[in-house]
Each structure stands twice: as structure tokens, then as C-alpha cells.
Design a protein around this motif. Structure first.
Motif, short mmCIF file in Angstrom:
data_model
loop_
_atom_site.label_atom_id
_atom_site.label_comp_id
_atom_site.label_asym_id
_atom_site.label_seq_id
_atom_site.Cartn_x
_atom_site.Cartn_y
_atom_site.Cartn_z
N GLY A 59 -6.16 -60.55 29.64
CA GLY A 59 -6.14 -61.80 28.91
C GLY A 59 -6.16 -62.97 29.78
O GLY A 59 -7.14 -62.75 30.73
N GLY A 60 -5.68 -64.02 29.78
CA GLY A 60 -5.60 -65.26 30.48
C GLY A 60 -4.86 -66.39 30.10
O GLY A 60 -4.50 -66.35 29.00
N ILE A 61 -4.48 -67.26 31.01
CA ILE A 61 -3.66 -68.41 30.96
C ILE A 61 -5.01 -69.59 30.41
O ILE A 61 -5.97 -69.67 31.27
CB ILE A 61 -2.97 -69.01 31.82
N ALA A 62 -4.74 -70.13 29.21
CA ALA A 62 -5.91 -71.10 28.77
C ALA A 62 -5.98 -72.30 29.84
O ALA A 62 -4.91 -72.83 30.46
CB ALA A 62 -5.52 -71.60 27.36
N SER A 92 -3.27 -69.07 24.92
CA SER A 92 -3.13 -68.22 26.11
C SER A 92 -3.13 -66.87 25.70
O SER A 92 -2.14 -66.39 24.56
CB SER A 92 -2.01 -68.48 27.09
N LEU A 93 -3.69 -65.73 26.19
CA LEU A 93 -3.68 -64.33 25.64
C LEU A 93 -2.89 -63.81 27.14
O LEU A 93 -3.55 -63.53 28.10
CB LEU A 93 -4.83 -63.71 25.70
N LEU A 94 -1.68 -63.19 26.60
CA LEU A 94 -0.81 -62.83 28.03
C LEU A 94 -0.65 -61.40 27.47
O LEU A 94 0.66 -61.20 27.15
CB LEU A 94 0.19 -63.78 28.25
N ASN A 95 -1.21 -60.53 27.94
CA ASN A 95 -0.78 -59.03 27.99
C ASN A 95 -0.50 -58.78 29.44
O ASN A 95 -1.14 -58.52 30.48
CB ASN A 95 -1.80 -58.30 27.59
N PHE A 96 0.72 -58.61 29.71
CA PHE A 96 1.49 -58.50 31.03
C PHE A 96 2.10 -57.35 31.11
O PHE A 96 2.64 -56.75 30.17
CB PHE A 96 2.47 -59.57 31.36
N CYS A 97 1.95 -56.57 32.24
CA CYS A 97 2.75 -55.22 32.61
C CYS A 97 3.36 -55.41 33.74
O CYS A 97 3.03 -55.65 34.90
CB CYS A 97 1.72 -53.91 32.58
N VAL A 98 4.70 -54.68 34.02
CA VAL A 98 5.52 -54.71 35.26
C VAL A 98 6.43 -53.40 35.18
O VAL A 98 6.75 -52.77 34.11
CB VAL A 98 6.42 -56.03 35.51
N VAL A 120 7.73 -52.50 31.50
CA VAL A 120 7.72 -53.46 30.52
C VAL A 120 6.18 -53.95 30.18
O VAL A 120 5.58 -54.40 31.07
CB VAL A 120 8.55 -54.80 30.65
N ALA A 121 5.66 -54.04 29.06
CA ALA A 121 4.43 -54.30 28.78
C ALA A 121 4.55 -55.50 27.51
O ALA A 121 5.33 -55.05 26.32
CB ALA A 121 3.37 -53.31 28.33
N THR A 122 3.76 -56.61 27.60
CA THR A 122 3.67 -57.74 26.36
C THR A 122 2.29 -57.80 25.85
O THR A 122 1.40 -57.39 26.57
CB THR A 122 3.87 -59.07 27.03
N ARG A 123 2.26 -57.76 24.50
CA ARG A 123 1.10 -58.33 23.85
C ARG A 123 1.42 -59.66 23.17
O ARG A 123 2.30 -59.64 21.94
CB ARG A 123 0.66 -57.26 22.75
N TYR A 124 0.72 -60.59 23.59
CA TYR A 124 1.13 -62.02 23.27
C TYR A 124 0.03 -62.86 23.32
O TYR A 124 -0.94 -62.80 24.37
CB TYR A 124 2.27 -62.48 24.38
N ILE A 125 0.38 -63.87 22.36
CA ILE A 125 -0.80 -64.75 22.17
C ILE A 125 -0.01 -66.30 22.02
O ILE A 125 1.14 -66.19 21.03
CB ILE A 125 -1.95 -64.70 21.17
N SER A 126 -0.23 -67.33 22.56
CA SER A 126 0.35 -68.58 22.10
C SER A 126 -0.25 -69.24 20.73
O SER A 126 -0.86 -70.46 20.90
CB SER A 126 0.61 -69.55 23.27
N SER A 127 -0.01 -68.74 19.89
CA SER A 127 -0.63 -68.84 18.52
C SER A 127 0.17 -68.33 17.48
O SER A 127 0.64 -67.26 17.51
CB SER A 127 -1.89 -68.48 18.48
N ARG A 128 0.41 -69.24 16.30
CA ARG A 128 0.90 -68.54 15.11
C ARG A 128 0.04 -67.98 14.08
O ARG A 128 0.27 -67.28 13.19
CB ARG A 128 1.84 -69.34 14.17
N THR A 129 -1.27 -68.25 14.49
CA THR A 129 -2.31 -67.94 13.47
C THR A 129 -3.36 -66.82 13.82
O THR A 129 -4.17 -66.19 13.13
CB THR A 129 -3.30 -69.01 12.83
N ASP A 130 -3.37 -66.36 15.29
CA ASP A 130 -4.52 -65.78 15.97
C ASP A 130 -3.64 -64.36 16.27
O ASP A 130 -2.72 -64.43 16.99
CB ASP A 130 -4.89 -66.25 17.11
N GLU A 131 -4.72 -63.06 16.51
CA GLU A 131 -4.07 -61.96 16.91
C GLU A 131 -4.22 -61.85 18.57
O GLU A 131 -5.23 -62.69 18.99
CB GLU A 131 -4.92 -60.76 16.33
N ALA A 132 -3.22 -61.22 19.04
CA ALA A 132 -3.29 -61.12 20.53
C ALA A 132 -4.39 -60.09 21.04
O ALA A 132 -5.04 -59.26 20.10
CB ALA A 132 -1.91 -60.86 21.21
#
Length: 335
Positions: A123-126, A197-203, A210-222
Motif C-alpha cells: 500500500g502506501g501513505i497518501a 492511505s492504504l496501510l497493510n503493515f506486518c510486524v 501482527v498484520a493490518t488491513r487498513y484504509i483511511s476511508s469510510r467508503t473504500d475497501e483496503a
């Protein structure tokens, strides 16, 4: 866009069973992805990396992971093929890269290592250049000087109580991830950035993941993210056709991947948008919502109506919505 896969098991696995042998291995996904439509970057040919932890602790070798990276395409690297046949590990991170931020260099090939920690993302930080200087200025000098590359990963280290620690609890890694996402959101908003921003992080620390599936939006899929679990993961038919088998209720193997490694639909479950997966040292898998202003609860019909167009346009999700299983009784995380 980038693709990654995580393996955690009670027993070590040869790297080749994730990287080279499956017909839809992560290496094959690098040039034949089924969950993206990205005409700008149709292949993940900008380098790759694989990281793993030793099967048993050796005082001389230490507890930190070993990482092998290259800027060559993964499918054309004979050393990777050789290593994959001879290395076994109970915890593996693998990543194929299509560059969007940062130069084509070894320093920017995932996964990354700091002490005992290993991490990667896609993904990436907008509009990342607008906040890059501010983000990096938050790091104390000792961490800043030890982090190479320029893809924006370093902020995760600052959120840990002690990045140099020998052990971390699952909750410490989870909380650091939550705070990282929250801080990125604050910085992008203050910079006037409106694109999500599309933020799929893993650590991982070699014990927990820990892995995330995240987007800074209420209307879009990550960006896409899936998991599979069972007792065995092996080839059931010639030609690299693998499947996950469940012999009992135990979880001996957990896979997390941007794109399924098999074509067996029953093997995989999609992680919900704006959720994280936590895998504990005892192989418990928790799917936990990340509750902030972009979180839409499953009870809200809007949660089923997120559009795939934004992530699909970035090459990180199929434009066709997949049918997913409901996630029930998830504990909540507020950020």
C-alpha cells in the motif's frame, strides 16, 4: 503493487513450499497476480525479500532474523531458488515489490529488520513526500541513524516501549501498530491530504505476528489481505497444486497473504477492511477491528458497500467484490 506472505507454524517449513513450488506462489504472483488490475505496474519486478528466524536458538547467532533481498525480479534469481530448497523456518516473511515510493535499492526491499523485529508492508501513505520530513523528525537520533531506506517504515519503531527489547508481548506489537496508524492519519490530515492511505503493515518478533488491513476511508475497501489456517499445508496434485488441510481443531499453520497461495476457496478467509490480525506465540489467531473515525461496524449496512475502485486503481484489489465470511465477536481497539 507489492505482494507479501507470512508463515507461522509449530514446525518449520522449507521456504520453497511458499516461494517457488506452489503454482500460485508469491513469486508467481509477482508476474501473474489474480487480485489486481494495474496497467501502470503489471508486474512486481522491483526486487524481493525473504526473512526468517532460526528453528532453534543459537547464542552465537543471536535471536535476530536473517534477511535475503535482491533488486532483481524474484522469478529470475537462481540464488533464491537454491536457498528456498535448503532453508527451513517456523516463521517466514516474504515480499515482492513494485516501487511506488523510494528508489530501486536493497535498502528499500522488504522485509526490514531492527534487532529482533522484522516488518514489511504494502500500500502506501497518501502523498508521502508531504509528510516524510515530519515523520522522520519524530525518530530519536539512535533509531534514525540505524534505519536505512526511504519508504516510511521507521515510524513503527518509535511507538514501541523499547525497540531494543529482547522480547515483546502481542499487545505491545498490536498497540504500536494502532498508534502508528493513528499518527499517520494525524499527519496526513494536518498536511491537507485528502486521498486515502492504504496501510497493510506486518510486524513480528519471531514469536507473535501482527498484520493490518487498513484504509483511511469510510467508503473504500483496503488493499487485499487473506488468512488461512490448519494442520498441514502441502501439495496434493502435480503442478504445484497446494491446499490447507484441517485434521483437528489445532492450528499448526497460519498463513497471511496479500493474495491466496492456493485456488482452493475453502482454504482462505478475507480479513475485513480496517481490522488487524494478531497471531500469538501459542498460535491463537485474533481478528480485531481498528476503531477510529474510519471504522464502520459490521452491523452498519455501509460496511458491505465499500467500493473497490480506489484500491483496484492502485493495483491492490480486484475490482470485483469477493464474498467474505462474517467476523463475529471481535474485540474492539480504539485509536
Amino acid at each position: 503493487m507489492c505482494r507479501f506472505v507470512i508463515y507461522k507454524g509449530t514446525s518449520p517449513v522449507q521456504l520453497c513450499h511458499l516461494l517457488t513450488r506452489p503454482c500460485h506462489s508469491i513469486i508467481n504472483q509477482a508476474f501473474d497476480s489474480r487480485l489486481r488490475l494495474d496497467r501502470r505496474r503489471p508486474i512486481n519486478g522491483d526486487g524481493f525479500g525473504v526473512g526468517w528466524y532460526d528453528c532453534t536458538y543459537d547464542q552465537e547467532l543471536g535471536s535476530q532474523p536473517c534477511i535475503f533481498t535482491s533488486v532483481t525480479p524474484a522469478w529470475n534469481n537462481v540464488n533464491l531458488t537454491r536457498l528456498a530448497e535448503k532453508i527451513k523456518s517456523p516463521l517466514i516473511f516474504a515480499h515482492v515489490r513494485a516501487t511506488t515510493a523510494g528508489t530501486l535499492s536493497l535498502d528499500n526491499c522488504h522485509p526490514f529488520q531492527f534487532g529482533k523485529l522484522m516488518f514489511m508492508h504494502n500500500g502506501g501513505i497518501a502523498e508521502f513526500p508531504k509528510i516524510k520530513r515530519r515523520l522522520q523528525s519524530y525518530l530519536p537520533d539512535d533509531l534514525f541513524n540505524m534505519v536505512n531506506g526511504n519508504t516510511g517504515r521507521s515510524i513503527q519503531l518509535r511507538k514501541l516501549p523499547n525497540a531494543y527489547a529482547k522480547t515483546f508481548t502481542p499487545d505491545q506489537l498490536r498497540q504500536a501498530m494502532v498508534e502508528t496508524i493513528a499518527e499517520i492519519n494525524v499527519m496526513t490530515e494536518e498536511a491537507g491530504i485528502t486521498e486515502p492511505s492504504l496501510l497493510n503493515f506486518c510486524v513480528t518478533d519471531g514469536e507473535s505476528v501482527v498484520a493490518t488491513r487498513y484504509i483511511s476511508s469510510r467508503t473504500d475497501e483496503a488493499a487485499s489481505l487473506w488468512f488461512s489456517s490448519g494442520t498441514t499445508f502441502n501439495e496434493f496434485a502435480e503442478g504445484g497444486h497446494y491446499k490447507m488441510s484441517k485434521m483437528d481443531k489445532r492450528e499448526n499453520i497460519i498463513l497471511i497473504a496479500s493474495e491466496p497461495l492456493t485456488f482452493e476457496k475453502a482454504d482462505w478467509m478475507e480479513i475485513r477492511t480496517n481490522h488487524m490480525v494478531v497471531v500469538t506465540p501459542k498460535m491463537n489467531l485474533l481478528q480485531i477491528p481498528i476503531i477510529d473515525k474510519y471504522y464502520v461496524p459490521p452491523s452498519d449496512p455501509a460496511s458491505m458497500n465499500r467500493t473497490t475502485s480506489f484500491a483496484a486503481g492502485k493495483g491492490l484489489l480486484s475490482p470485483r467484490r469477493e464474498i467474505t465470511a462474517e467476523t463475529e465477536n471481535c474485540p474492539a481497539i480504539s485509536i
